[in-house]
Design a protein around this motif. Structure first.
Motif, PDB file in Angstrom:
ATOM      1  N   ILE A 132       0.776  -1.234  -0.056  1.00 12.53           N
ATOM      2  CA  ILE A 132       0.036   0.062   0.004  1.00 12.53           C
ATOM      3  C   ILE A 132       0.959   1.111  -0.076  1.00 12.53           C
ATOM      4  O   ILE A 132       0.559   2.307  -0.748  1.00 12.53           O
ATOM      5  CB  ILE A 132      -1.086  -0.060   1.148  1.00 12.53           C
ATOM      6  CG1 ILE A 132      -1.946  -0.988   0.866  1.00 12.53           C
ATOM      7  CG2 ILE A 132      -1.710   1.366   1.261  1.00 12.53           C
ATOM      8  CD1 ILE A 132      -2.913  -1.458   2.308  1.00 12.53           C
ATOM      9  N   CYS A 133       2.025   1.202   0.794  1.00 17.04           N
ATOM     10  CA  CYS A 133       2.655   2.480   0.949  1.00 17.04           C
ATOM     11  C   CYS A 133       3.138   2.752  -0.517  1.00 17.04           C
ATOM     12  O   CYS A 133       3.669   3.926  -0.962  1.00 17.04           O
ATOM     13  CB  CYS A 133       3.935   2.321   1.940  1.00 17.04           C
ATOM     14  SG  CYS A 133       4.833   0.957   1.655  1.00 17.04           S
ATOM     15  N   PHE A 134       3.832   1.761  -1.047  1.00 14.84           N
ATOM     16  CA  PHE A 134       4.210   1.845  -2.505  1.00 14.84           C
ATOM     17  C   PHE A 134       3.272   2.403  -3.701  1.00 14.84           C
ATOM     18  O   PHE A 134       3.657   3.291  -4.313  1.00 14.84           O
ATOM     19  CB  PHE A 134       4.873   0.486  -3.281  1.00 14.84           C
ATOM     20  CG  PHE A 134       6.263   0.079  -2.662  1.00 14.84           C
ATOM     21  CD1 PHE A 134       7.358   1.092  -2.925  1.00 14.84           C
ATOM     22  CD2 PHE A 134       6.352  -0.970  -1.956  1.00 14.84           C
ATOM     23  CE1 PHE A 134       8.700   0.495  -2.555  1.00 14.84           C
ATOM     24  CE2 PHE A 134       8.022  -1.295  -1.487  1.00 14.84           C
ATOM     25  CZ  PHE A 134       8.753  -0.745  -1.857  1.00 14.84           C
ATOM     26  N   GLU A 135       2.243   1.753  -3.620  1.00 16.73           N
ATOM     27  CA  GLU A 135       1.220   2.366  -4.372  1.00 16.73           C
ATOM     28  C   GLU A 135       0.875   3.810  -4.272  1.00 16.73           C
ATOM     29  O   GLU A 135       0.896   4.649  -5.112  1.00 16.73           O
ATOM     30  CB  GLU A 135      -0.330   1.435  -4.334  1.00 16.73           C
ATOM     31  CG  GLU A 135      -1.247   1.905  -4.931  1.00 16.73           C
ATOM     32  CD  GLU A 135      -2.650   1.214  -4.876  1.00 16.73           C
ATOM     33  OE1 GLU A 135      -3.562   1.703  -5.448  1.00 16.73           O
ATOM     34  OE2 GLU A 135      -2.787   0.382  -4.038  1.00 16.73           O
ATOM     35  N   LYS A 136       0.566   4.204  -2.825  1.00 16.45           N
ATOM     36  CA  LYS A 136       0.477   5.617  -2.530  1.00 16.45           C
ATOM     37  C   LYS A 136       1.496   6.659  -3.156  1.00 16.45           C
ATOM     38  O   LYS A 136       1.399   7.721  -3.744  1.00 16.45           O
ATOM     39  CB  LYS A 136       0.225   5.772  -1.137  1.00 16.45           C
ATOM     40  CG  LYS A 136      -1.160   5.138  -0.577  1.00 16.45           C
ATOM     41  CD  LYS A 136      -1.160   5.482   0.868  1.00 16.45           C
ATOM     42  CE  LYS A 136      -2.432   4.917   1.451  1.00 16.45           C
ATOM     43  NZ  LYS A 136      -2.630   5.067   3.062  1.00 16.45           N
ATOM     44  N   GLY A 167      11.556   2.031   3.676  1.00 22.32           N
ATOM     45  CA  GLY A 167      12.338   1.502   5.122  1.00 22.32           C
ATOM     46  C   GLY A 167      11.307   0.701   5.869  1.00 22.32           C
ATOM     47  O   GLY A 167      10.248   0.390   5.473  1.00 22.32           O
ATOM     48  N   PHE A 168      11.882   0.124   6.974  1.00 23.21           N
ATOM     49  CA  PHE A 168      11.099  -0.762   7.898  1.00 23.21           C
ATOM     50  C   PHE A 168      10.141  -0.102   8.110  1.00 23.21           C
ATOM     51  O   PHE A 168       9.855   1.030   8.496  1.00 23.21           O
ATOM     52  CB  PHE A 168      11.966  -1.096   9.189  1.00 23.21           C
ATOM     53  CG  PHE A 168      13.106  -2.129   9.181  1.00 23.21           C
ATOM     54  CD1 PHE A 168      12.902  -3.137   7.996  1.00 23.21           C
ATOM     55  CD2 PHE A 168      14.062  -2.045   9.783  1.00 23.21           C
ATOM     56  CE1 PHE A 168      13.981  -4.227   8.099  1.00 23.21           C
ATOM     57  CE2 PHE A 168      15.135  -3.252   9.626  1.00 23.21           C
ATOM     58  CZ  PHE A 168      15.181  -4.076   8.945  1.00 23.21           C
ATOM     59  N   GLY A 169       8.685  -0.973   8.309  1.00 25.52           N
ATOM     60  CA  GLY A 169       7.681  -0.614   8.650  1.00 25.52           C
ATOM     61  C   GLY A 169       6.678   0.209   7.909  1.00 25.52           C
ATOM     62  O   GLY A 169       5.695   0.873   8.085  1.00 25.52           O
ATOM     63  N   GLY A 170       7.329   0.412   6.405  1.00 28.04           N
ATOM     64  CA  GLY A 170       6.303   0.694   5.362  1.00 28.04           C
ATOM     65  C   GLY A 170       6.591   2.525   5.446  1.00 28.04           C
ATOM     66  O   GLY A 170       5.500   3.184   5.223  1.00 28.04           O
ATOM     67  N   ASN A 171       7.662   2.953   4.932  1.00 25.53           N
ATOM     68  CA  ASN A 171       7.921   4.233   4.643  1.00 25.53           C
ATOM     69  C   ASN A 171       8.727   4.328   3.405  1.00 25.53           C
ATOM     70  O   ASN A 171       9.662   4.427   3.179  1.00 25.53           O
ATOM     71  CB  ASN A 171       9.065   4.709   5.889  1.00 25.53           C
ATOM     72  CG  ASN A 171       9.014   6.178   5.855  1.00 25.53           C
ATOM     73  OD1 ASN A 171       9.029   6.889   4.779  1.00 25.53           O
ATOM     74  ND2 ASN A 171       9.211   6.818   7.272  1.00 25.53           N
ATOM     75  N   ALA A 172       7.691   4.684   2.332  1.00 28.26           N
ATOM     76  CA  ALA A 172       7.936   4.481   1.003  1.00 28.26           C
ATOM     77  C   ALA A 172       8.195   5.957   0.574  1.00 28.26           C
ATOM     78  O   ALA A 172       7.545   6.930   0.791  1.00 28.26           O
ATOM     79  CB  ALA A 172       6.955   3.723   0.170  1.00 28.26           C
ATOM     80  N   VAL A 173       9.319   5.919  -0.782  1.00 29.50           N
ATOM     81  CA  VAL A 173       9.594   7.246  -1.248  1.00 29.50           C
ATOM     82  C   VAL A 173       9.693   6.711  -2.691  1.00 29.50           C
ATOM     83  O   VAL A 173      10.274   5.729  -3.100  1.00 29.50           O
ATOM     84  CB  VAL A 173      10.811   7.883  -0.976  1.00 29.50           C
ATOM     85  CG1 VAL A 173      11.063   9.127  -1.784  1.00 29.50           C
ATOM     86  CG2 VAL A 173      10.800   8.239   0.582  1.00 29.50           C
ATOM     87  N   SER A 174       8.926   7.516  -3.748  1.00 33.43           N
ATOM     88  CA  SER A 174       9.131   7.212  -5.126  1.00 33.43           C
ATOM     89  C   SER A 174       9.679   8.440  -5.904  1.00 33.43           C
ATOM     90  O   SER A 174       9.128   9.642  -5.367  1.00 33.43           O
ATOM     91  CB  SER A 174       7.736   6.948  -5.720  1.00 33.43           C
ATOM     92  OG  SER A 174       7.399   5.616  -4.967  1.00 33.43           O
ATOM     93  N   VAL A 175      10.419   8.538  -6.914  1.00 32.69           N
ATOM     94  CA  VAL A 175      11.049   9.540  -7.342  1.00 32.69           C
ATOM     95  C   VAL A 175      10.922   9.398  -9.090  1.00 32.69           C
ATOM     96  O   VAL A 175      11.349   8.396  -9.497  1.00 32.69           O
ATOM     97  CB  VAL A 175      12.551  10.119  -7.183  1.00 32.69           C
ATOM     98  CG1 VAL A 175      13.048  11.084  -7.961  1.00 32.69           C
ATOM     99  CG2 VAL A 175      12.621  10.115  -5.616  1.00 32.69           C
ATOM    100  N   LEU A 176      10.297  10.351  -9.612  1.00 34.84           N
ATOM    101  CA  LEU A 176      10.242  10.136 -11.336  1.00 34.84           C
ATOM    102  C   LEU A 176      11.494  10.996 -11.778  1.00 34.84           C
ATOM    103  O   LEU A 176      11.543  12.310 -11.581  1.00 34.84           O
ATOM    104  CB  LEU A 176       8.899  10.881 -11.612  1.00 34.84           C
ATOM    105  CG  LEU A 176       8.721  10.593 -13.083  1.00 34.84           C
ATOM    106  CD1 LEU A 176       8.404   9.015 -13.797  1.00 34.84           C
ATOM    107  CD2 LEU A 176       7.363  11.121 -13.687  1.00 34.84           C
ATOM    108  N   LEU A 177      12.467  10.347 -12.423  1.00 34.84           N
ATOM    109  CA  LEU A 177      13.264  10.874 -13.019  1.00 34.84           C
ATOM    110  C   LEU A 177      13.086  10.908 -14.671  1.00 34.84           C
ATOM    111  O   LEU A 177      12.766   9.979 -15.177  1.00 34.84           O
ATOM    112  CB  LEU A 177      14.663  10.270 -13.002  1.00 34.84           C
ATOM    113  CG  LEU A 177      15.212  10.137 -11.351  1.00 34.84           C
ATOM    114  CD1 LEU A 177      16.420   9.299 -11.309  1.00 34.84           C
ATOM    115  CD2 LEU A 177      15.475  11.461 -10.794  1.00 34.84           C
ATOM    116  N   CYS A 178      13.439  12.076 -15.343  1.00 38.50           N
ATOM    117  CA  CYS A 178      13.359  12.380 -16.714  1.00 38.50           C
ATOM    118  C   CYS A 178      14.506  12.741 -17.400  1.00 38.50           C
ATOM    119  O   CYS A 178      15.097  13.398 -16.670  1.00 38.50           O
ATOM    120  CB  CYS A 178      12.175  13.232 -17.057  1.00 38.50           C
ATOM    121  SG  CYS A 178      10.618  12.798 -16.223  1.00 38.50           S
TER     122      CYS A 178
END
Length: 385
Positions: free
Chosen positions: A267-271, A372-383
């Motif tokens: 879920i964290c990744f999806e968000k 990270g542990f416990g579902g702390n996600a970050v996503s970055v869009l590089l172009c």
């Protein structure tokens, strides 16, 4: 995001080396960087720095009497940031901020000083200042003689990408014009490895590819620790000399069910991915560099989230942990490095033990994930543009 953020410099020290040409060459090869390490009479896999990188770190350590007392995590960060700043052409400018974090910090020195305390019931004079997490950014700032803010933090394995988020916030607020962000980790110590083994996620079996990151059919956990650091230089706006441009950022957390877990659906990744892709069609994404630590549940959860975002038109998927292991707080920025190099070279780096049929013809937009542990996600869009 309000503004485009340009990545104008890149530097790293890892099992792949320190020079970008050398690093790219290793990425194009199908070999991994794992070696066996004996701990308590048992052999375990690790991914140490390359011989060239080790030699450069040792030279740095001996170049200054003060540096001899620093932990490897600090030395790695100094070296990676020196390279990034030189790459960006900032050598005559010391007015920039620094945010470099670490998941574990000064692992080698902490274990050394704690062992000394247990044996002798006293601590050495430098035990406290050389094991604080703030050591990393403050020593990098000292090395480069910068005048901007210096920030260190730990958000486990998404540390480096949280540093990137923070650097962007400073730039967009107008409180800084330039920022160096990254992560550094030196976790190849007996206690740190033992912690991962206690979680039953560490690779045990010898194999041609001991870390089966992104292999969704594996029957065992295969995470392996690696060491290294990576830094990038950020500038606000469209820069002609940019290595890549950040067009989207996302972040999310989950409600904890276990100290180390994320949901089976990721879920964290999806968000975080949805947030990073705001204003962009998922169909425009050419590739995703996954966090994919090589664990059964972790890899599958991230893949499930990606399927929800991209549905029937999946982008090409890759990761670097099968080659250099999991570098904890540095891993997200080393993934960014892989994405930047693929954009620069216009070549997709596939995983040799997987049947990759979806090779992109172009690489203009690449999404990078970390968690990270416990579902702390970050996503970055590089172009590219």
């Amino acid at each position: 995001m309000h503004d485009c953020i340009s990545i104008t410099g890149l530097g790293s020290v890892s099992p792949l080396g320190i020079a970008q040409a050398e690093i790219w060459k290793h990425y194009t090869e199908s070999t991994h960087g794992f070696h066996t390490y004996t701990i308590h009479n048992k052999k375990v896999y690790t991914a140490p720095l390359s011989a060239v990188a080790k030699g450069t770190v040792e030279a740095l350590k001996n170049s200054n009497s003060k540096y001899k007392n620093l932990d490897d995590s600090v030395l790695y960060a100094i070296l990676a940031t020196r390279i990034a700043v030189e790459n960006a052409g900032w050598n005559d400018d010391n007015d920039f901020g620094i945010n470099i974090g670490s998941s574990r910090g000064a692992t080698t020195l902490f274990e050394k000083y704690h062992k000394d305390f247990l044996e002798n019931q006293h601590t050495q004079t430098l035990s406290s200042p050389t094991t604080t997490l703030g050591n990393i950014s403050s020593w990098v700032a000292h090395d480069l003689q910068t005048t901007g803010p210096q920030i260190s933090h730990s958000i486990t394995c998404s540390t480096a990408l949280h540093a990137l988020l923070n650097g962007i916030a400073w730039l967009q607020s107008g409180m800084a014009k330039k920022f160096v962000v990254g992560g550094s980790e030196a976790p190849l110590t007996p206690f740190t490895i033992a912690q991962m083994q206690a979680l039953h996620i560490y690779a045990k079996k010898e194999a041609d590819y001991p870390c089966l990151s992104l292999d969704l059919e594996k029957k065992r956990n295969t995470m392996i620790l690696g060491e290294g650091a990576a830094s990038i230089c950020l500038e606000k706006g469209e820069k002609q000399h940019a290595l890549a441009k950040i067009r989207g950022i996302g972040y999310a957390t989950e409600i904890l069910k276990h100290n180390t877990s994320i949901s089976a659906e990721g879920i964290c990744f999806e968000k975080s991915m949805r947030l990073a892709l705001q204003g962009h069609s998922p169909e425009e994404v050419d590739a995703v560099v996954l966090h994919a630590p090589g664990t059964i549940k972790g890899d599958l959860a991230e893949y499930q989230a990606i399927k929800k975002i991209f549905c029937n038109k999946m982008p090409s998927l890759t990761t670097n942990k099968w080659k250099i292991g999991h570098t904890f707080g540095a891993s997200g920025m080393l993934s960014v490095e892989l994405a930047i190099l693929m954009i620069q070279q216009q070549q997709f780096i596939s995983i040799p033990y997987l049947d990759e049929r979806n090779i992109p013809q172009k690489l203009n937009k690449i999404l990078v994930n970390a968690v990270g542990f416990g579902g702390n996600a970050v996503s970055v869009l590089l172009c590219k543009d």
